[in-house]
Design a protein around this motif. Structure first.
Motif, PDB file in Angstrom:
ATOM      1  N   UNK A  36      21.254   4.578 -25.023  1.00 16.41           N
ATOM      2  CA  UNK A  36      21.482   5.736 -24.156  1.00 16.41           C
ATOM      3  C   UNK A  36      21.508   5.352 -22.682  1.00 16.41           C
ATOM      4  N   UNK A  37      21.200   4.102 -22.352  1.00 17.32           N
ATOM      5  CA  UNK A  37      21.153   3.676 -20.951  1.00 17.32           C
ATOM      6  C   UNK A  37      22.551   3.664 -20.346  1.00 17.32           C
ATOM      7  N   UNK A  38      22.683   4.276 -19.161  1.00 19.59           N
ATOM      8  CA  UNK A  38      23.982   4.370 -18.492  1.00 19.59           C
ATOM      9  C   UNK A  38      24.079   3.511 -17.234  1.00 19.59           C
ATOM     10  N   UNK A  39      22.974   2.954 -16.774  1.00 23.15           N
ATOM     11  CA  UNK A  39      23.031   2.126 -15.570  1.00 23.15           C
ATOM     12  C   UNK A  39      21.777   1.297 -15.405  1.00 23.15           C
ATOM     13  N   UNK A  40      21.932   0.124 -14.803  1.00 22.69           N
ATOM     14  CA  UNK A  40      20.812  -0.737 -14.406  1.00 22.69           C
ATOM     15  C   UNK A  40      20.890  -0.875 -12.895  1.00 22.69           C
ATOM     16  N   UNK A  41      20.002  -0.188 -12.200  1.00 19.51           N
ATOM     17  CA  UNK A  41      20.055  -0.096 -10.738  1.00 19.51           C
ATOM     18  C   UNK A  41      18.857  -0.829 -10.138  1.00 19.51           C
ATOM     19  N   UNK A 101      16.540  17.184 -17.109  1.00 17.92           N
ATOM     20  CA  UNK A 101      17.366  17.837 -18.118  1.00 17.92           C
ATOM     21  C   UNK A 101      17.151  17.176 -19.464  1.00 17.92           C
ATOM     22  N   UNK A 102      18.248  16.704 -20.090  1.00 18.88           N
ATOM     23  CA  UNK A 102      18.103  16.022 -21.372  1.00 18.88           C
ATOM     24  C   UNK A 102      18.041  14.509 -21.212  1.00 18.88           C
ATOM     25  N   UNK A 103      17.965  14.017 -19.972  1.00 23.60           N
ATOM     26  CA  UNK A 103      17.944  12.585 -19.703  1.00 23.60           C
ATOM     27  C   UNK A 103      16.529  12.117 -19.360  1.00 23.60           C
ATOM     28  N   UNK A 104      16.255  10.867 -19.692  1.00 21.65           N
ATOM     29  CA  UNK A 104      15.027  10.209 -19.255  1.00 21.65           C
ATOM     30  C   UNK A 104      15.419   9.161 -18.220  1.00 21.65           C
ATOM     31  N   UNK A 105      14.759   9.191 -17.066  1.00 23.90           N
ATOM     32  CA  UNK A 105      15.100   8.279 -15.972  1.00 23.90           C
ATOM     33  C   UNK A 105      14.037   7.173 -15.943  1.00 23.90           C
ATOM     34  N   UNK A 106      14.315   6.072 -16.605  1.00 24.17           N
ATOM     35  CA  UNK A 106      13.321   4.999 -16.674  1.00 24.17           C
ATOM     36  C   UNK A 106      13.125   4.365 -15.298  1.00 24.17           C
ATOM     37  N   UNK A 107      11.866   4.293 -14.879  1.00 20.51           N
ATOM     38  CA  UNK A 107      11.478   3.626 -13.640  1.00 20.51           C
ATOM     39  C   UNK A 107      10.602   2.450 -14.057  1.00 20.51           C
ATOM     40  N   UNK A 108      10.987   1.237 -13.678  1.00 20.96           N
ATOM     41  CA  UNK A 108      10.313   0.074 -14.258  1.00 20.96           C
ATOM     42  C   UNK A 108      10.321  -1.096 -13.291  1.00 20.96           C
ATOM     43  N   UNK A 109       9.587  -2.132 -13.675  1.00 18.82           N
ATOM     44  CA  UNK A 109       9.646  -3.404 -12.952  1.00 18.82           C
ATOM     45  C   UNK A 109       9.975  -4.503 -13.942  1.00 18.82           C
ATOM     46  N   UNK A 114      11.819  -3.773  -8.818  1.00 16.79           N
ATOM     47  CA  UNK A 114      11.828  -2.377  -9.259  1.00 16.79           C
ATOM     48  C   UNK A 114      13.246  -1.992  -9.665  1.00 16.79           C
ATOM     49  N   UNK A 115      13.356  -1.342 -10.818  1.00 13.93           N
ATOM     50  CA  UNK A 115      14.670  -0.956 -11.323  1.00 13.93           C
ATOM     51  C   UNK A 115      14.652   0.499 -11.790  1.00 13.93           C
ATOM     52  N   UNK A 116      15.844   1.052 -11.901  1.00 13.05           N
ATOM     53  CA  UNK A 116      16.052   2.390 -12.445  1.00 13.05           C
ATOM     54  C   UNK A 116      17.064   2.266 -13.580  1.00 13.05           C
ATOM     55  N   UNK A 117      16.715   2.820 -14.760  1.00 15.94           N
ATOM     56  CA  UNK A 117      17.642   2.788 -15.898  1.00 15.94           C
ATOM     57  C   UNK A 117      17.713   4.174 -16.529  1.00 15.94           C
ATOM     58  N   UNK A 118      18.624   5.029 -16.067  1.00 11.45           N
ATOM     59  CA  UNK A 118      18.765   6.364 -16.663  1.00 11.45           C
ATOM     60  C   UNK A 118      19.225   6.266 -18.116  1.00 11.45           C
ATOM     61  N   UNK A 243      23.969  -4.139 -25.172  1.00  8.80           N
ATOM     62  CA  UNK A 243      24.319  -3.641 -23.847  1.00  8.80           C
ATOM     63  C   UNK A 243      23.942  -4.673 -22.796  1.00  8.80           C
ATOM     64  N   UNK A 244      24.728  -4.772 -21.739  1.00  8.97           N
ATOM     65  CA  UNK A 244      24.381  -5.687 -20.651  1.00  8.97           C
ATOM     66  C   UNK A 244      23.490  -5.005 -19.610  1.00  8.97           C
ATOM     67  N   UNK A 245      22.892  -3.896 -19.966  1.00  7.05           N
ATOM     68  CA  UNK A 245      21.964  -3.193 -19.076  1.00  7.05           C
ATOM     69  C   UNK A 245      20.516  -3.489 -19.468  1.00  7.05           C
ATOM     70  N   UNK A 246      20.294  -4.632 -20.116  1.00  6.76           N
ATOM     71  CA  UNK A 246      18.960  -5.075 -20.509  1.00  6.76           C
ATOM     72  C   UNK A 246      18.646  -6.386 -19.800  1.00  6.76           C
ATOM     73  N   UNK A 247      17.364  -6.672 -19.626  1.00  2.00           N
ATOM     74  CA  UNK A 247      16.925  -7.881 -18.917  1.00  2.00           C
ATOM     75  C   UNK A 247      16.221  -8.841 -19.871  1.00  2.00           C
ATOM     76  N   UNK A 248      16.654  -8.894 -21.115  1.00  2.00           N
ATOM     77  CA  UNK A 248      15.968  -9.637 -22.182  1.00  2.00           C
ATOM     78  C   UNK A 248      15.721 -11.106 -21.816  1.00  2.00           C
TER      79      UNK A 248
END
Length: 297
Positions: A36-41, A101-109, A114-118, A243-248
């Protein structure tokens, strides 16, 4: 053991594996799972708006800060957030999930940044998911092993799916297992459950039938004699396979096996198109943390 008893044991083994795999797929493709992740900011000191999250976000000395306009709000732990809100300094490998709304806005390190992953349930990557192919479960690949602890944990630096990022984990020891008369040894990291272990690896199937960069095997805590079970049937894709929006993290060099581990999850067949909306990627120092499994990369 009679043939009938052996067949019954194999059927029970397969059923147990199928339950495990179904739970893993459910988490991956959940409304706020990795698909469900739409961005890695990557956040910096400048308050910045992103198309998939409300507010202007920044990384400051007091931690991650969001500035919400009058018509925007977030909800976190039963509290509705308005205006300016500081989430404080977030520790490495920790995530917060304010709701919009129906989205979860992940705030993480991750990796010291610090990153944001909606995470939006309607993301096309999630809606296109049809499941992960895998080898048929086979008891042969559930190998008896031995845990060999180090005298003290060894800091181990590994690369990441994100170019320029590094992860540093404390490795408490290694896991040995025998295959076709040869002993193999894998560096193990701490898992999430107390005393459990996790190994990251590649093998001769990587890039052929299995994901090229990495797979992960969780191992229950060793018994009093150091015995463990290394079940390669549960060699799992990390989120970067989808997905390439992961930091594995990537496996350490010594965990790149030359034998073919024909067990566990294979290369995902769908979705095959990765989300390419990644901003310019940051580079910088790694950070020490607990090895991710499933949801944290």
């Amino acid at each position: 053991m009679t043939a009938q008893a052996e067949e019954t044991d194999r059927a029970a083994f397969a059923q147990d594996w199928e339950r495990w795999h179904a739970e893993k797929e459910k988490a991956l493709a959940g409304p706020h799972g990795f698909l469900a992740i739409t961005g890695l900011h990557w956040l910096d000191a400048t308050p910045t708006r992103f198309p998939d999250a409300p507010g202007a976000w920044s990384s400051t000395d007091e931690g991650v800060v969001v500035e919400l306009s009058d018509d925007e709000e977030l909800a976190l732990d039963g509290q509705v957030l308005h205006g300016r809100h500081s989430f404080g300094v977030i520790e490495e490998r920790v995530s917060l999930y304010p709701i919009a709304g129906d989205a979860a806005i992940e705030v993480a390190k991750r990796g010291g940044y610090d990153i944001l992953r909606p995470r939006h349930p309607e993301n096309g990557l999630r809606l296109a998911f049809t499941g992960t192919p895998a080898y048929a479960p086979d008891p042969r690949w559930a190998r008896a092993g031995r845990y060999v602890p180090f005298d003290e944990p060894r800091p181990t630096t590994v690369g990441a799916a994100v170019e320029g990022l590094q992860h540093v984990y404390d490795a408490p020891g290694q896991v040995e297992f025998d295959l076709d008369g040869t002993t193999h040894r894998l560096t193990a990291f701490n898992g999430h459950a107390p005393g459990s272990l996790l190994v990251l690896l590649t093998d001769a199937t990587s890039g052929v039938t299995t994901y090229a960069a990495n797979r992960a095997v969780s191992i229950d805590a060793p018994d009093a004699d150091g015995n463990v079970l290394v079940d390669f049937n549960r060699a799992s894709n990390l989120p970067c396979a989808y997905t390439d929006l992961a930091t594995c993290p990537l496996p350490p060099a010594e965990n790149r096996l030359t034998v073919a581990i024909e067990a566990g999850e294979k290369i995902p067949t769908a979705p095959v198109e990765k989300n390419r909306s990644v901003p310019a990627r940051a580079t910088g120092p790694g950070a020490t943390g607990t090895v991710p499994d499933g949801e944290t990369p």
